[in-house]
Write a protein that holds these residues in place. Sequence first.
Motif, PDB file in Angstrom:
ATOM      1  N   ALA A 111       3.157   9.627   8.716  1.00 50.89           N
ATOM      2  CA  ALA A 111       3.566   9.421   7.150  1.00 50.89           C
ATOM      3  C   ALA A 111       3.355  11.083   6.296  1.00 50.89           C
ATOM      4  CB  ALA A 111       2.545   8.602   5.829  1.00 50.89           C
ATOM      5  N   ALA A 112       2.707  11.531   6.320  1.00 48.06           N
ATOM      6  CA  ALA A 112       2.979  12.374   5.193  1.00 48.06           C
ATOM      7  C   ALA A 112       3.784  13.577   5.350  1.00 48.06           C
ATOM      8  CB  ALA A 112       1.668  13.632   5.164  1.00 48.06           C
ATOM      9  N   LEU A 113       4.220  13.903   6.730  1.00 49.35           N
ATOM     10  CA  LEU A 113       5.549  15.111   7.108  1.00 49.35           C
ATOM     11  C   LEU A 113       6.615  14.118   6.319  1.00 49.35           C
ATOM     12  CD1 LEU A 113       6.121  16.829  10.026  1.00 49.35           C
ATOM     13  CD2 LEU A 113       6.932  14.797  10.029  1.00 49.35           C
ATOM     14  N   VAL A 114       6.861  12.974   6.923  1.00 52.00           N
ATOM     15  CA  VAL A 114       8.267  11.717   7.757  1.00 52.00           C
ATOM     16  C   VAL A 114       8.349  11.880   5.385  1.00 52.00           C
ATOM     17  CG1 VAL A 114       8.589   9.613   6.738  1.00 52.00           C
ATOM     18  CG2 VAL A 114       7.892   9.959   8.873  1.00 52.00           C
ATOM     19  N   TYR A 115       7.426  11.645   4.552  1.00 53.69           N
ATOM     20  CA  TYR A 115       7.830  11.870   3.050  1.00 53.69           C
ATOM     21  C   TYR A 115       7.797  13.473   2.091  1.00 53.69           C
ATOM     22  CZ  TYR A 115       7.313  11.999  -2.036  1.00 53.69           C
ATOM     23  OH  TYR A 115       7.173  12.569  -3.093  1.00 53.69           O
ATOM     24  N   SER A 116       7.185  14.278   3.558  1.00 49.82           N
ATOM     25  CA  SER A 116       8.240  15.276   2.835  1.00 49.82           C
ATOM     26  C   SER A 116       8.927  15.820   3.079  1.00 49.82           C
ATOM     27  CB  SER A 116       6.931  16.416   3.531  1.00 49.82           C
ATOM     28  OG  SER A 116       6.674  16.987   4.133  1.00 49.82           O
ATOM     29  N   GLU A 124       0.912  -0.931  -0.101  1.00 48.52           N
ATOM     30  CA  GLU A 124       0.193  -0.242  -0.058  1.00 48.52           C
ATOM     31  C   GLU A 124       0.833   1.301  -0.090  1.00 48.52           C
ATOM     32  OE1 GLU A 124      -3.479   1.933   2.996  1.00 48.52           O
ATOM     33  OE2 GLU A 124      -2.953   0.321   2.918  1.00 48.52           O
ATOM     34  N   THR A 125       0.704   2.318  -0.555  1.00 50.85           N
ATOM     35  CA  THR A 125       1.014   3.545  -1.396  1.00 50.85           C
ATOM     36  C   THR A 125       0.973   4.228  -0.145  1.00 50.85           C
ATOM     37  OG1 THR A 125       1.677   2.931  -3.163  1.00 50.85           O
ATOM     38  CG2 THR A 125       2.662   5.369  -2.563  1.00 50.85           C
ATOM     39  N   LEU A 126       1.264   4.933   1.101  1.00 52.86           N
ATOM     40  CA  LEU A 126       0.460   6.213   2.056  1.00 52.86           C
ATOM     41  C   LEU A 126       1.110   7.531   0.868  1.00 52.86           C
ATOM     42  CD1 LEU A 126       2.630   4.875   5.049  1.00 52.86           C
ATOM     43  CD2 LEU A 126       0.530   4.166   4.409  1.00 52.86           C
ATOM     44  N   VAL A 127       1.680   7.790  -0.103  1.00 56.20           N
ATOM     45  CA  VAL A 127       2.044   8.837  -0.361  1.00 56.20           C
ATOM     46  C   VAL A 127       2.545   8.920  -1.384  1.00 56.20           C
ATOM     47  CG1 VAL A 127       2.992  11.146  -0.035  1.00 56.20           C
ATOM     48  CG2 VAL A 127       2.732  10.226   1.699  1.00 56.20           C
ATOM     49  N   ALA A 149      21.143  13.470   9.930  1.00 56.30           N
ATOM     50  CA  ALA A 149      20.468  14.539   8.885  1.00 56.30           C
ATOM     51  C   ALA A 149      19.067  13.792   8.406  1.00 56.30           C
ATOM     52  CB  ALA A 149      20.585  14.115   7.607  1.00 56.30           C
ATOM     53  N   MET A 150      18.708  12.476   9.094  1.00 54.30           N
ATOM     54  CA  MET A 150      17.250  12.308   9.011  1.00 54.30           C
ATOM     55  C   MET A 150      16.272  12.481  10.365  1.00 54.30           C
ATOM     56  SD  MET A 150      15.831   7.666   8.509  1.00 54.30           S
ATOM     57  CE  MET A 150      16.740   7.629  10.631  1.00 54.30           C
ATOM     58  N   THR A 151      17.593  12.231  11.245  1.00 58.02           N
ATOM     59  CA  THR A 151      16.256  11.984  12.417  1.00 58.02           C
ATOM     60  C   THR A 151      16.207  13.682  12.736  1.00 58.02           C
ATOM     61  OG1 THR A 151      18.017  10.921  13.636  1.00 58.02           O
ATOM     62  CG2 THR A 151      17.370  12.714  15.097  1.00 58.02           C
ATOM     63  N   ALA A 152      17.522  15.178  12.220  1.00 58.59           N
ATOM     64  CA  ALA A 152      17.269  16.400  12.220  1.00 58.59           C
ATOM     65  C   ALA A 152      16.267  16.235  10.970  1.00 58.59           C
ATOM     66  CB  ALA A 152      18.707  16.797  11.718  1.00 58.59           C
ATOM     67  N   ALA A 153      15.879  16.138  10.055  1.00 54.77           N
ATOM     68  CA  ALA A 153      14.643  16.844   9.594  1.00 54.77           C
ATOM     69  C   ALA A 153      13.328  16.210   9.595  1.00 54.77           C
ATOM     70  CB  ALA A 153      14.989  15.981   7.978  1.00 54.77           C
ATOM     71  N   LEU A 154      13.578  14.839  11.205  1.00 52.65           N
ATOM     72  CA  LEU A 154      11.780  14.365  10.757  1.00 52.65           C
ATOM     73  C   LEU A 154      11.657  15.455  12.575  1.00 52.65           C
ATOM     74  CD1 LEU A 154      12.232  10.752   9.780  1.00 52.65           C
ATOM     75  CD2 LEU A 154      10.856  12.791   9.066  1.00 52.65           C
ATOM     76  N   THR A 155      12.609  15.872  13.084  1.00 55.45           N
ATOM     77  CA  THR A 155      12.562  16.740  14.441  1.00 55.45           C
ATOM     78  C   THR A 155      12.177  18.004  13.999  1.00 55.45           C
ATOM     79  OG1 THR A 155      14.435  17.115  14.968  1.00 55.45           O
ATOM     80  CG2 THR A 155      13.690  15.237  15.308  1.00 55.45           C
ATOM     81  N   THR A 156      11.386  18.641  15.002  1.00 61.30           N
ATOM     82  CA  THR A 156      10.256  19.745  14.483  1.00 61.30           C
ATOM     83  C   THR A 156      11.327  20.354  15.889  1.00 61.30           C
ATOM     84  OG1 THR A 156       8.618  18.923  13.818  1.00 61.30           O
ATOM     85  CG2 THR A 156       8.365  21.912  14.648  1.00 61.30           C
ATOM     86  N   ASN A 157      12.003  21.656  15.866  1.00 63.93           N
ATOM     87  CA  ASN A 157      12.574  22.682  16.210  1.00 63.93           C
ATOM     88  C   ASN A 157      11.805  24.117  16.577  1.00 63.93           C
ATOM     89  OD1 ASN A 157      14.885  21.095  16.727  1.00 63.93           O
ATOM     90  ND2 ASN A 157      14.825  21.564  14.886  1.00 63.93           N
ATOM     91  N   VAL A 158      10.632  23.791  17.719  1.00 62.35           N
ATOM     92  CA  VAL A 158      10.007  24.851  17.943  1.00 62.35           C
ATOM     93  C   VAL A 158      10.792  25.082  19.367  1.00 62.35           C
ATOM     94  CG1 VAL A 158       6.857  25.623  18.763  1.00 62.35           C
ATOM     95  CG2 VAL A 158       7.855  23.800  17.142  1.00 62.35           C
ATOM     96  N   THR A 159      10.671  26.385  19.583  1.00 63.47           N
ATOM     97  CA  THR A 159      11.642  27.225  20.464  1.00 63.47           C
ATOM     98  C   THR A 159      11.066  28.453  20.685  1.00 63.47           C
ATOM     99  OG1 THR A 159      13.162  26.853  21.893  1.00 63.47           O
ATOM    100  CG2 THR A 159      14.021  27.374  19.912  1.00 63.47           C
ATOM    101  N   ARG A 160      10.815  29.060  21.782  1.00 67.44           N
ATOM    102  CA  ARG A 160      11.080  30.780  21.690  1.00 67.44           C
ATOM    103  C   ARG A 160      11.678  31.237  23.945  1.00 67.44           C
ATOM    104  NH1 ARG A 160       5.575  29.728  21.371  1.00 67.44           N
ATOM    105  NH2 ARG A 160       4.430  29.698  23.003  1.00 67.44           N
ATOM    106  N   PHE A 161      11.617  32.550  23.453  1.00 68.11           N
ATOM    107  CA  PHE A 161      12.270  32.813  24.746  1.00 68.11           C
ATOM    108  C   PHE A 161      10.991  32.482  25.797  1.00 68.11           C
ATOM    109  CE2 PHE A 161      16.118  34.563  22.767  1.00 68.11           C
ATOM    110  CZ  PHE A 161      16.842  33.694  23.587  1.00 68.11           C
ATOM    111  N   TYR A 162      10.915  32.171  26.744  1.00 69.40           N
ATOM    112  CA  TYR A 162       9.957  31.662  27.872  1.00 69.40           C
ATOM    113  C   TYR A 162       8.906  31.008  27.799  1.00 69.40           C
ATOM    114  CZ  TYR A 162      12.962  34.720  30.807  1.00 69.40           C
ATOM    115  OH  TYR A 162      13.675  35.567  30.729  1.00 69.40           O
ATOM    116  N   ARG A 163       8.765  29.969  26.575  1.00 68.96           N
ATOM    117  CA  ARG A 163       7.874  29.707  26.103  1.00 68.96           C
ATOM    118  C   ARG A 163       7.642  28.427  27.214  1.00 68.96           C
ATOM    119  NH1 ARG A 163       8.746  23.803  23.385  1.00 68.96           N
ATOM    120  NH2 ARG A 163       7.152  23.442  22.604  1.00 68.96           N
TER     121      ARG A 163
END
Length: 191
Positions: A42-47, A8-11, A79-93
């Motif tokens: 799956a869509a996030l991983v693909y993109s 089965e093709t996911l994307v 590189a894969m790990t960096a691509a698949l993680t989301t770096n959300v941050t801000r001061f006093y988050r």
Amino acid sequence: MTMTAGRETLVDGEFAFTQADFRHIASALHSHAGIALHEGKAALVYSRLAKRLRTLGLRNFAEYIALVESPEGKEERQAMTAALTTNVTRFYREPHHFDHLRDVVMPQLAARARAGGRVRLWSAACSNGQEPYSMALTVLEKLPEANDLDVRILATDIDPNMVVEGRDGIYSDELLAPVPASGRRHFNPVS
């Protein structure tokens, strides 16, 4: 979803991305970084990984998986790990965390440090450092002499590129907007 050679093709996109491809990537990410992915991603991983395939000149996910799972694939696993993680941050988050640190935790830690004890704080998943710097500024509010005492903050992230940014500690005025004027003197803003 479509079927590709019994899988089965996911994307549907430039590269076919099957359930088997997803399972291999999810397994590799879990083995490398302890991150669990569910098929809803799956869509996030693909993109994010389709960009890696293009950059590397690969023809399909099977080639990518072979690279990532090979002994020579250490850099690409990172590189894969960096691509698949989301770096959300801000001061006093999450401001209530810093209020709690300042009002509830720091009085005891300040007393311990002033009495010669060790104080260790950890900011895990710190992205580019805005949260641990927020911790440091919060500590300095209650313990201005922290630099002269045995007080340390450990800041870690799975993406070494983010750790380098955080170590540099250089932020634009826009990113520093939530930092009170009294704390801004600790930073070297860039234009």
